[in-house]
Write an enzyme that holds these catalytic residues in place. Structure first.
Site, PDB file in Angstrom:
ATOM      1  N   LYS A   1       0.792  -1.118   0.028  1.00 15.64           N
ATOM      2  CA  LYS A   1       0.075  -0.036  -0.134  1.00 15.64           C
ATOM      3  C   LYS A   1       1.023   1.457   0.041  1.00 15.64           C
ATOM      4  O   LYS A   1       0.491   2.287  -0.456  1.00 15.64           O
ATOM      5  CB  LYS A   1      -0.877  -0.020   1.333  1.00 15.64           C
ATOM      6  CG  LYS A   1      -2.157  -0.929   0.879  1.00 15.64           C
ATOM      7  CD  LYS A   1      -2.893  -0.663   2.148  1.00 15.64           C
ATOM      8  CE  LYS A   1      -4.320  -1.346   2.112  1.00 15.64           C
ATOM      9  NZ  LYS A   1      -5.267  -1.375   3.146  1.00 15.64           N
TER      10      LYS A   1
ATOM     11  N   ASP B   1     -10.133   3.569   2.051  1.00 13.25           N
ATOM     12  CA  ASP B   1     -10.232   2.908   3.217  1.00 13.25           C
ATOM     13  C   ASP B   1     -11.136   3.733   4.159  1.00 13.25           C
ATOM     14  O   ASP B   1     -12.148   3.230   4.968  1.00 13.25           O
ATOM     15  CB  ASP B   1      -8.903   2.611   3.912  1.00 13.25           C
ATOM     16  CG  ASP B   1      -8.294   1.104   3.442  1.00 13.25           C
ATOM     17  OD1 ASP B   1      -9.247   0.446   2.890  1.00 13.25           O
ATOM     18  OD2 ASP B   1      -7.251   1.085   3.250  1.00 13.25           O
TER      19      ASP B   1
HETATM   20  P1  NAP Z   1      -0.686  -2.944  10.667  1.00 17.13           P
HETATM   21  O1  NAP Z   1      -0.389  -1.902   9.740  1.00 17.13           O
HETATM   22  O2  NAP Z   1       0.445  -4.153  10.918  1.00 17.13           O
HETATM   23  O3  NAP Z   1      -1.027  -2.251  12.061  1.00 17.13           O
HETATM   24  C1  NAP Z   1      -1.425  -2.949  13.245  1.00 17.13           C
HETATM   25  C2  NAP Z   1      -1.409  -2.039  14.366  1.00 17.13           C
HETATM   26  O4  NAP Z   1      -2.017  -2.769  15.565  1.00 17.13           O
HETATM   27  C3  NAP Z   1      -0.106  -1.615  14.728  1.00 17.13           C
HETATM   28  O5  NAP Z   1      -0.259   0.120  15.536  1.00 17.13           O
HETATM   29  C4  NAP Z   1       0.272  -2.339  15.866  1.00 17.13           C
HETATM   30  O6  NAP Z   1       1.209  -1.931  16.803  1.00 17.13           O
HETATM   31  C5  NAP Z   1      -0.901  -2.825  16.648  1.00 17.13           C
HETATM   32  N1  NAP Z   1      -0.942  -4.011  17.297  1.00 17.13           N
HETATM   33  C6  NAP Z   1      -0.576  -5.675  16.633  1.00 17.13           C
HETATM   34  N2  NAP Z   1      -0.804  -6.206  17.556  1.00 17.13           N
HETATM   35  C7  NAP Z   1      -1.227  -5.964  18.497  1.00 17.13           C
HETATM   36  C8  NAP Z   1      -1.532  -6.189  19.947  1.00 17.13           C
HETATM   37  N3  NAP Z   1      -1.434  -7.530  20.060  1.00 17.13           N
HETATM   38  N4  NAP Z   1      -1.994  -5.495  20.906  1.00 17.13           N
HETATM   39  C9  NAP Z   1      -2.270  -4.062  20.610  1.00 17.13           C
HETATM   40  N5  NAP Z   1      -1.893  -3.593  19.397  1.00 17.13           N
HETATM   41  C10 NAP Z   1      -1.288  -4.484  18.580  1.00 17.13           C
HETATM   42  O7  NAP Z   1      -2.278  -3.472  10.299  1.00 17.13           O
HETATM   43  P2  NAP Z   1      -3.245  -2.840   9.660  1.00 17.13           P
HETATM   44  O8  NAP Z   1      -3.336  -3.007   7.963  1.00 17.13           O
HETATM   45  O9  NAP Z   1      -3.580  -1.414  10.004  1.00 17.13           O
HETATM   46  O10 NAP Z   1      -4.447  -3.833  10.234  1.00 17.13           O
HETATM   47  C11 NAP Z   1      -4.940  -3.779  11.159  1.00 17.13           C
HETATM   48  C12 NAP Z   1      -6.192  -4.551  11.411  1.00 17.13           C
HETATM   49  O11 NAP Z   1      -7.420  -3.911  10.748  1.00 17.13           O
HETATM   50  C13 NAP Z   1      -6.278  -6.217  10.942  1.00 17.13           C
HETATM   51  O12 NAP Z   1      -6.824  -6.963  11.544  1.00 17.13           O
HETATM   52  C14 NAP Z   1      -6.825  -5.769   9.381  1.00 17.13           C
HETATM   53  O13 NAP Z   1      -7.396  -7.123   8.769  1.00 17.13           O
HETATM   54  C15 NAP Z   1      -7.797  -5.035   9.549  1.00 17.13           C
HETATM   55  N6  NAP Z   1      -8.037  -4.080   8.466  1.00 17.13           N
HETATM   56  C16 NAP Z   1      -9.558  -4.101   8.235  1.00 17.13           C
HETATM   57  C17 NAP Z   1      -9.801  -3.390   7.080  1.00 17.13           C
HETATM   58  C18 NAP Z   1     -11.546  -3.185   6.835  1.00 17.13           C
HETATM   59  O14 NAP Z   1     -11.897  -2.615   5.717  1.00 17.13           O
HETATM   60  N7  NAP Z   1     -12.209  -3.902   7.784  1.00 17.13           N
HETATM   61  C19 NAP Z   1      -8.996  -2.323   6.427  1.00 17.13           C
HETATM   62  C20 NAP Z   1      -7.535  -2.743   6.734  1.00 17.13           C
HETATM   63  C21 NAP Z   1      -7.360  -3.474   7.786  1.00 17.13           C
HETATM   64  P3  NAP Z   1       2.765  -1.684  16.444  1.00 17.13           P
HETATM   65  O15 NAP Z   1       2.822  -0.486  15.850  1.00 17.13           O
HETATM   66  O16 NAP Z   1       3.602  -1.761  17.604  1.00 17.13           O
HETATM   67  O17 NAP Z   1       3.044  -2.868  15.462  1.00 17.13           O
END
Ligand code: NAP
Length: 291
Positions: A71, A107
């Protein structure tokens, strides 16, 4: 559906993409509206991204969704970025306009439409968002101009991300943007006077479905819960929120609605959102049953 030499090809690129819901969501919509489009998935490894972009141009692929891990990296390969993609700093949609690749980010729009579909208007509300990764960035950028206060909480290991995001948003939208470290105490204090909680972390996502980012005791009727996790559709967090009578917004609704916004960019048509949601649910069910 008849695929011919004139059929417009759309695709998702990412790694992995084998379980992506996007082909089902978009093909259901194309078929419903009898549009001469087809949607496929291409697994593109990090090191192959530049070649994949050349392929989009040379093969005349018309519309592309971009997912993890491309992305951000894709941005430098595109000819133009729309304002939202530029400010969020990530692209999830490409339109191939006669060989010129234009990047968009739908998004945040998907999140706003998902809230609207559940009659949840974030205007003037206090919102707590957990996580400062890609999804949090998009959603925070779309919510920040509307809300009374936005608190971004992130786990301590990479705290700088929350700080960077909050500073960017403060520069654009003023002092109502806060950030803090995720801790039990901070979460409890921030949720006390919040109206909406957004989980933008993978906590609760398959296969860790027993996990939840918020203790059940902190949930209440007047705290709406938006979980961006969509696999499963109903996470433990959403189940527990429903049990206390709180309004809930599913990640699947956002996923489909960001796809619907991409669909509009490519086709100029109003997407059949209900058909798309049904297709996504059916695909998730198939994925679960195949396990
Ligand atoms: P990402 O870029 O990897 O970011 C994940 C975030 O969550 C980071 O800030 C990470 O912290 C934090 N995190 C990870 N594990 C954690 C834990 N155990 N406890 C607390 N915080 C934690 O991922 P993303 O793309 O943002 O996606 C996040 C979620 O949203 C995923 O489940 C994804 O499937 C979902 N999502 C949904 C949509 C939708 O359309 N519904 C769209 C995009 C994403 P650090 O910074 O320390 O790594």
């Amino acid at each position: 559906m008849t695929v011919s030499g004139k059929t417009r090809v759309c695709a998702v690129i990412g790694d992995p993409v084998k379980h992506s819901l996007s082909p089902c969501i978009h093909n259901a919509a194309f078929q419903h509206l009898k549009l001469d489009y087809v949607y496929v998935a291409f697994e593109v490894a990090r090191g192959d991204l530049e070649k994949a972009v050349q392929g989009i141009k040379s093969l005349g692929i018309y519309g592309v969704n971009v997912t993890m891990p491309h992305k951000i990296a894709i941005m430098k390969h595109l000819d133009e970025l729309d304002e939202t993609a530029e400010t969020v700093g990530a692209v999830n949609t490409i339109l191939n306009k006669k060989g010129k690749l234009i990047g968009y980010n739908t998004d945040g729009e998907g999140a706003l439409r998902a809230l609207e579909a559940e009659n949840q208007n974030p205007a003037g509300k206090k919102v707590v968002i957990l996580g400062a990764g890609g999804a949090s960035r998009s959603v925070s950028h779309s919510l920040a101009p509307l809300v009374r206060e936005l608190m971004i909480l992130n786990q301590a290991v990479d705290f700088e991300k929350a700080e960077k995001l909050a500073k960017e948003l403060t520069t654009r939208f003023g002092s109502k943007i806060m950030y803090g470290k995720l801790s039990e105490d901070n979460l409890k204090r921030e949720l006390e006077n919040a109206d909406l909680f957004v989980n933008a972390t993978p906590v609760g996502m398959h296969p860790n479905e027993n996990e939840t980012p918020v203790d059940r005791g902190l949930l209440r009727r007047d705290l709406a819960i938006f979980d961006l996790v969509y696999h499963p559709c109903e996470t433990r967090l959403l189940k527990e929120a429903k049990a206390v009578g709180a309004p809930t917004i599913e990640g699947l609704s956002m996923l489909v609605r960001q796809g619907a916004a991409s669909f509009e960019i490519w086709t100029g048509k109003k997407p059949p959102v209900d058909v798309m949601i049904e297709a996504a649910r059916e695909r998730l069910k198939q994925l679960r049953e195949a396990k």
